[in-house]
Design a protein around this motif. Structure first.
Motif, PDB file in Angstrom:
ATOM      1  N   HIS A 369       0.805  -1.233   0.217  1.00  0.00           N
ATOM      2  CA  HIS A 369      -0.104   0.022   0.055  1.00  0.00           C
ATOM      3  C   HIS A 369       0.698   1.491  -0.075  1.00  0.00           C
ATOM      4  N   GLU A 372       0.926   6.431   0.880  1.00  0.00           N
ATOM      5  CA  GLU A 372      -0.194   7.013   0.394  1.00  0.00           C
ATOM      6  C   GLU A 372      -1.373   6.162   0.823  1.00  0.00           C
ATOM      7  N   GLY A 373      -1.127   4.625   0.145  1.00  0.00           N
ATOM      8  CA  GLY A 373      -2.254   3.691   0.416  1.00  0.00           C
ATOM      9  C   GLY A 373      -2.765   3.533   2.041  1.00  0.00           C
ATOM     10  N   HIS A 500       3.918  -1.725  -5.840  1.00  0.00           N
ATOM     11  CA  HIS A 500       2.325  -1.329  -5.498  1.00  0.00           C
ATOM     12  C   HIS A 500       1.674  -2.056  -6.582  1.00  0.00           C
TER      13      HIS A 500
END
Length: 984
Positions: A369, A372-373, A500
């Protein structure tokens, strides 16, 4: 052979035909023959080498007749893999999967399928051993290095370990570390905020009791600091969701020279000011939210982070960066001399297992992730919580505090809290009953907009609402207050921004897996660690939703399937060991040791003999025993062993009598860690009982007893069982583990407490466990979800299969000892010349003869494609070999031939035909880069370096780094990716 003659079958009666079909099925679909590696012919061949005609003759010569069972175990008949899975699926169906918004440190999460398939369900990851041989564990070590980096960056502290067992025990370790570091010698109390999770408070109370630590549970906002404290524990956010500003409280603790530990929700730290920035000295918690299933409480990887100044006091293991002989970066366990089994009674903790597999999953969740995720997931949860709270206010309910992350408490009429809980359950939703006037709701990654609507409808007591989610969302403010809003970056290392896409992560995981040697490559013959088959059929049920998606504090009415598994497993383990009561709560062997000794201590106290604090421990005992005894407030006295490795009964008797007034327990490992069945075990137990002590038996070597003898029958009062050894739960690279304890009837009342109601129903005043030692782990049944692995193993093996497995384990060890004894002396044998299920080979003379160390042989085995046996333990300069029953004769011979080939290389050094410093042993392991690239100027061939045995030409496992310089890494400690930049 089964009767498959159709003509003959036509002449049988219908009942005979059915019976024949059933017999054929059992013969052709037997799991026993899949678990036990050797077939009948191989067993016959090995017995011939040993000079025995039957397995029973070998067992009679190995195990004292006085302790042999007179009757077979009373267990259900063995089942095929298919039949056992069908039965377990039926049991699993009795568990009900509700949407749980209970919180309390446990949340439903989403395991990315690429991680579930390629780590959690992949034997390349779950069958690996603790990375003590770092050169063939670089993949796992890199994943753990990523985990440490993730924890360091999220918590804002400087150093983190590679995981602990669960949040409750991690908090207890923080207390113990603070106690050890305390400079104010008048301070004997530890403050615990009443806003911590209740299960964490219970575990801390259990741990504090034997150490004489006073626990003060109070509201941090009103604490007057009238009692000197050496440390404090705070929850962030608090158990009921409130985000407090702890800075002034932390400052006051520091003024008293105390340390502050913060139990922090890891996901919340994507939005909240990290503990290190508000002044905390220690941060602990669970990484379960990072893609790890609920599993009715475990296994989950805890984290532990602290300041650089405390690096030598941090419990558990730390992965650090060093370099190999070629100067290449290489990872290994840092500060290895801190390992608790080596420090024995001087250890700061008895931890010898972590939750590596789960830490790896959590780390890869962070990698997948990225910053940011993770932030997006945290923001979404927080936004839904704010919207939920705003809608409840529209329904005229009060929200206890405005500052929260994912958890709110809703004020209700005194008479309606329980009613709301009941209404929610009719909609298959679980909420938390805080008290009669308050209901708690915690949201998680799986929460949807429809869940918010369903929750509103429960409180509105109707399906039609006068507002919509969109209308509420337009009115809310989503910003957190300045005092708790995170402003610093996290997950900044390149690994968290590069993988990602699924393709990239899949390849990264495969590359890491290829750097590690696990059971899917070759046998791992580690003495005392029992690296046996972890069958696929045993592993399947772990990820079934009926087991994986259950909250540990869900009502018992929803977990009837789990209760059946627990009851049957406890009964089976009781039958196998002879004990009257079993607790499944300890979630590691070390925890089982601790629980067993606590039970003994509580028993003595109940009889007015709390002064019995002397613990006798033989030199042949398992390594963590002394540390466990010290943690229980006991004084350790060592008992000598004789030249044959047996307990010196005269020395034992003398010390037992000398301390008869204060004797608390004997800790004995059986068969001993020296690899023999001591003939006088009954006498040993009698000596302790005559002096009013209790016998604790370490069950690490239970794999040599199942079906042949039972600890309770020959004198043990309590015994822990390593389900991750004898009963097939995989080691997972150093965890998961389970260490349940069995006790005799007089100790049953003192077993660890199991009370869902105690944590979830404040109105339950019935103290059913007043004699209990309390909670050992945070979840009532420890690592519940992996108990199904052992259930499957026992169900598929049955009485005959389990007994046969034990016999073959003993056969394999004796066969290997016989094959190797002409080259390496066997250090200890029983009176008949047999060993138990493991043997110790003595390598000490090789140093004198050729300058060859035990580590040289361990590293050279890597070139042959093998993991070394247990090195220099329990005796320096030796190897302890345990083949297990799962390995066939071909694999045993392969390992023996590798050891014999290495011996011949030693001889070549000894007779001068190979340089004593520049030879295959001293230069091992040989990497592909070393062998293939550049000039080869060594006085032996590339072929001898890389392909020392015929099978290596058919399949070659390449160590990815050369021999690692551990001392260099300890002098230049680097434990996170951020540190690597400074290092470079």
């Amino acid at each position: 052979m089964p009767n498959l003659d159709i003509t003959t079958n036509l002449q049988l009666t219908s009942s005979e035909i059915l019976e024949n079909i059933e017999t054929n099925l059992k013969t052709t679909d037997s799991f026993v023959k899949r678990h036990i590696g050797a077939n009948k012919e191989e067993i016959k061949q090995m017995l011939k080498v040993l000079g025995f005609s039957t397995l029973e003759q070998l067992i009679e010569a190995t195990i004292p007749k006085s302790i042999r069972m007179s009757q077979p175990l009373k267990l259900p008949a063995s089942q095929s893999e298919y039949a056992a899975l069908v039965q377990l699926k039926s049991i699993a169906s009795k568990n009900q999967i509700y949407r749980s918004f209970i919180g309390m440190g446990y949340y439903d999460s989403i395991t990315p399928p690429v991680i579930q398939r390629n780590i959690l369900e992949n034997p390349g990851w779950y069958t690996a051993y603790t990375p003590y041989q770092a050169e063939i564990a670089q993949g796992r070590l890199e994943a753990l290095f990523n985990f440490q980096t993730m924890i360091v960056e999220l918590t804002g502290l400087e150093i983190a370990n590679a995981s602990l067992l669960d949040e409750g025990t991690a908090a207890a370790e923080a207390m113990s570390m603070s106690y050890g570091l305390c400079k104010n010698k008048d301070a004997y109390a530890f403050f615990v905020s009443s806003h911590c999770h209740p299960q964490t408070i219970e575990v801390i109370k259990t741990r504090a009791n034997p150490l004489g630590i006073k626990i003060i549970v109070d509201d941090h906002r009103f604490f007057e600091f009238e009692v000197p404290i050496f440390g404090a524990l705070l929850q962030y956010p608090a158990t009921h969701g409130v985000i407090y500003d702890y800075r002034s409280f932390i400052d006051k603790v520091h003024e008293m020279q105390g340390l502050v530990a913060v139990t922090a929700d890891l996901l919340s730290l994507a939005l909240l000011t990290p503990p290190g920035e508000i002044g905390a000295d220690i941060a602990v918690g669970s990484s379960q939210r990072f893609g790890v299933p609920l599993g009715y409480g475990g296994p989950h990887a805890a984290y532990f982070a602290t300041r650089e100044a405390y690096k030598r006091q941090i419990p558990g293991r730390i992965v650090g960066l060093s370099k190999d002989t070629q100067g290449n970066p290489a990872l290994r366990l840092a500060l290895q001399t801190r390992e608790q089994h080596i420090r024995r009674e001087k250890a700061t903790s008895n931890i010898c297992t972590a939750q590596v597999l789960l830490a790896v999953i959590a780390s890869m969740y962070g990698v997948y992730h990225g910053a940011e995720g993770i932030k997006a997931i945290a923001q979404r949860i927080h936004q839904l919580t704010v919207i939920l709270a705003a809608g409840l206010k529209r329904l005229n309910y009060s929200i206890e505090d405005e500052h929260f992350f994912d958890t709110i408490q809703i004020g209700v009429d005194n008479s309606s809290a329980s009613a709301i809980i009941e209404v929610a359950q009719t909609r298959r939703i679980n909420l938390r009953l805080v008290d009669e006037g308050c209901v708690g709701i915690s949201l998680d990654e799986t929460t949807t907009v429809q869940d918010i609507i369903d929750l509103w409808q429960i409180f509105a007591d109707q399906d039609e609402l006068s507002f919509t989610v969109t209308e509420i969302a337009e009115t809310v403010k989503l910003d957190l207050p300045d005092f708790c809003r995170r402003t610093t970056d996290y997950l900044t290392s390149p690994v968290f921004s590069h993988y990602h896409s699924e393709s990239k992560l899949l390849r990264y995981l495969h590359q890491l897996e290829a750097k590690d040697l696990a059971l899917n490559t070759s046998m791992i013959p580690l003495g005392s660690c029992t690296m046996k088959l972890n069958a696929a059929a045993e592993m399947f049920p772990v990820t079934w939703p009926e087991f994986a998606k259950i909250h540990p504090f869900a009502p018992l009415s929803q977990t009837k399937g789990y209760q059946i598994v627990f009851e049957q497993l406890e009964n089976w383990l009781g039958e196998i060991t002879g004990f009257d009561g079993v607790s499944l709560q300890p979630n590691a062997g070390s925890q089982g040791e601790y629980a067993g000794l606590q039970v003994i201590r509580k028993y003595h106290q109940s009889r007015g003999e709390g002064h019995r604090n002397i613990c006798l421990i033989p030199e042949s005992a398992h390594g963590t025993n002394p540390a466990s005894a010290v943690m229980c407030g006991m004084k350790v006295l060592a008992v000598k062993c004789d030249k044959d490795g047996n307990i010196d009964t005269a020395d034992l008797d003398e010390k037992a009598q000398k301390h008869t007034e204060n004797l608390g327990a004997l800790m004995v490992t059986y068969p001993s860690t020296h690899g023999v069945f001591e003939m006088e075990i009954i006498k040993i137990c009698d000596i302790i009982h005559r002096n009013k002590g209790q016998v604790y038996m370490d069950g690490a070597n239970m794999n040599a007893q199942v079906g042949l003898c039972r600890p309770a029958d020959f004198g043990a009062d309590v015994c822990h069982l390593n389900l991750h050894k004898t009963f097939c739960i995989p080691h997972g690279g150093g965890g998961p583990g389970m260490g349940p304890i069995g006790v005799k009837s007089h100790l049953v009342p003192f077993l660890p407490s199991v009370s869902i109601e105690k944590y979830t129903n404040p109105n339950d005043n019935n103290d059913k466990v007043e004699q209990s030692i309390g909670a050992i782990s945070a979840a009532p049944w420890g690592s519940a979800s992996i108990s199904v692995i052992s259930w499957m193993y026992i169900a598929m093996m049955g009485t005959q299969g389990l007994t046969e497995a034990t016999k073959v384990a003993i056969l394999n060890a004796n066969y290997m000892a016989k094959r190797l004894e002409g080259y390496y002396p066997i250090l200890f044998k029983g009176t008949s010349g047999c060993v138990a299920h493991e043997c110790i080979i003595d390598l000490r003379s090789l140093k004198e003869r050729a300058g060859v160390e035990v580590d040289d042989i361990a590293k050279r085995l890597m070139d042959f494609g093998f993991h070394a046996p247990t090195v220099s333990w329990p005796v320096l300069g030796t190897m302890m070999i345990e083949p297990t029953e799962s390995e066939d004769k071909e694999e045993l011979d392969r390992f023996c031939e590798a050891m014999i080939a290495i011996y011949k290389e030693v001889e070549a050094i000894e007779n001068g035909s190979i340089d004593p410093e520049n030879n295959p042993l001293k230069n091992a392991p040989h990497t592909a880069k070393t062998v293939i690239c550049g000039e080869w100027n060594r006085p032996y061939s590339r072929e001898q370096a890389a392909y020392p045995a015929p099978w290596t030409k058919q399949y070659k496992f390449w160590p990815i780094v050369g021999r690692i310089d551990n001392a260099y890494g300890d002098r230049n400690l680097v434990c996170s990716c951020e540190g690597m930049k400074v290092y470079q």
